[in-house]
Design an enzyme around this catalytic site. Structure first.
Site, PDB file in Angstrom:
ATOM      1  N   ASP A 149     -45.313 135.211  74.386  1.00 49.61           N
ATOM      2  CA  ASP A 149     -44.903 133.812  74.330  1.00 49.61           C
ATOM      3  C   ASP A 149     -43.968 133.578  73.151  1.00 49.61           C
ATOM      4  OD1 ASP A 149     -44.664 131.084  74.397  1.00 49.61           O
ATOM      5  OD2 ASP A 149     -46.794 130.659  74.169  1.00 49.61           O
ATOM      6  N   SER A 183     -27.882 122.139  72.856  1.00 48.91           N
ATOM      7  CA  SER A 183     -27.594 122.205  74.288  1.00 48.91           C
ATOM      8  C   SER A 183     -27.285 120.790  74.757  1.00 48.91           C
ATOM      9  CB  SER A 183     -28.778 122.787  75.071  1.00 48.91           C
ATOM     10  OG  SER A 183     -28.446 122.964  76.435  1.00 48.91           O
TER      11      SER A 183
END
Length: 438
Positions: free
Chosen positions: A144, A308
């Site tokens: 993860d 982004s």
């Protein structure tokens, strides 16, 4: 016969008198670990996957999402974690840790500078698992990149909790040592979690080895972890500042091993309906096409985070979503949660697609020819294939989208993004690399 508790105390006393490893560290290692499929997984559930991601990052949960998830009790993925919000030992942690009984320093080694293990998805790519050797015992863990704890199912848990799991037994390890006074507690957004004590042991991932790596031993876990019997714990690959061990935070496996790698990098090769791999120590250029793009990451919050703020559909004209918008690369999340403007504009190009309140997110006819999506990753566009955005079947004719709208400022680029892109994480200069899968 000594009880487990007695043995753990003995191991802990040994840890207090042990010193740092004196063996030679072999530098410039490259290691690869493959991912393995979870055979117990039964199917994907779009609303539940979306709900878990929202909970994972403490995002607002629309009533429609909660309602849709409750309608179907199929478990599709472990309860997602709330990153970096467990109990920490910042500030006074180091001093407190010394008083509690410090463990020997963790040391990494790499025989040839790299390490590799296979990663294989559960059915329908909901969770990717990889084998990890801890004290000579191999367990399949979920890697993860959005958290920083290494915790495992172990023999301190009840038989009911461990039935069907492969569990770590510290009494069977010659290298285990209890970390006196240390504990961990991970709190999840939905109230579930895991907690326990902490020790150190030798951790080997495809040949990349760390001695005295902090290993968190769960003494309590939520039912969703218990039910996912193919997954035996978690290995966090975010920055160590998110680690939840107290009174002193512990370093991640990657932070401990990176100085012994050929390059201070690891890569995630997640494939749709196919085996992939995590590799430590190099970027395998045979796994992608063209040049890899590298962008800086913002480590302030402990994530592999980047700007982004724009997107395009099917290679069309770039559009601005939200100026300054941020996203993180998270192998521990199933879906791709983007700015609402991205999701709305994308599905506007899919005939029959709707923001379905009954399902809690965007759905579309399963026979749709989904367009590709380009997403801004630190100023350069990365492509997510339309075929990877078709996540789960709702009924015979309707499918749930792998792209959904975030309900908060943070965008989370999970496995939907990784299935279309080969991703490299550089811990030497804190950059993220991406390129199209070969």
């Amino acid at each position: 016969m000594q009880s487990l508790t007695q043995l753990l105390v003995v191991f802990g006393l040994l840890a207090l008198t042990s010193s740092s490893p004196t063996g030679n560290i072999q530098k410039r290692g490259v290691y690869k670990v493959e991912r393995v499929a979870n055979p117990d997984f039964t199917g994907r559930n779009g609303p539940r996957a979306l709900l878990k991601t929202l909970r994972k990052y403490r995002m607002p949960i629309p009533a429609s999402v909660a309602s849709a998830a409750q309608k179907d009790e199929m478990i599709t993925k472990r309860q997602n974690r709330k990153k970096g919000k467990g109990r920490k030992g910042k500030g006074a942690g180091a001093a407190a840790g010394a008083a509690a009984g410090a463990a020997a320093a963790a040391t990494g080694s790499a025989a040839n500078g790299t390490g590799l293990v296979t990663n294989t998805p559960e059915a329908n790519d909901v969770e990717y698992l990889s084998p990890v050797n801890i004290g000579g015992q191999t367990l399949n863990l979920d890697f993860d990149s959005g958290s920083s704890d290494l915790w495992v199912f172990n023999t301190q848990l009840s038989k009911a909790a461990t039935q069907g799991h492969t569990v770590y037994d510290p009494t069977q390890s010659k290298t285990f040592a209890l970390m006196q006074g240390a504990s961990f507690e991970i709190s999840y957004g939905d109230g579930s979690g895991a907690a326990g004590n902490v020790g150190t042991d030798t951790v080997d991932i495809g040949g990349a080895t760390v001695t005295n790596q902090a290993v968190e031993l769960a003494t309590a876990v939520s039912s969703s972890f218990v039910q996912d019997t193919a997954n035996n714990g978690l290995l966090g690959l975010a920055f160590s500042q998110l680690n939840t061990v107290q009174p002193a935070q512990q370093k991640t496996f990657f932070d401990n091993v990176k100085s012994s790698l050929a390059e201070p990098v690891f890569t995630a090769d997640l494939r749709a309906q196919a085996n992939g791999a995590y590799e430590f120590g190099r970027v395998d250029t045979s796994k992608f096409t063209g040049q890899m793009t590298w962008v800086p990451v913002n480590t302030t919050q402990g994530f592999w985070q980047f700007t982004s703020e724009s997107f395009a559909i099917n290679g069309g004209t770039p559009q601005t979503s939200t100026a300054g918008a941020q996203a993180i690369a998270d192998t521990g999340t199933t879906l791709l949660l983007a700015d609402a403007a991205v999701a709305k504009a994308y599905y506007a190009q899919v005939q029959g697609a709707v923001d379905d309140q009954q399902q809690g997110g965007f759905t579309f006819p399963c026979n749709s020819d989904l367009p590709d999506l380009q997403l801004d990753v630190g100023g350069t566009m990365a492509t997510v294939k339309g075929t990877d955005i078709n996540f789960a079947q709702v009924d015979d004719q309707t499918c749930f989208g792998g792209l959904q709208a975030t309900t908060a400022g943070l965008q989370v680029y999970g496995d939907i993004f990784f299935k279309s892109n080969f991703i490299a994480f550089n811990g030497g200069n804190n950059t993220l690399g991406f390129a199209t899968h070969a």
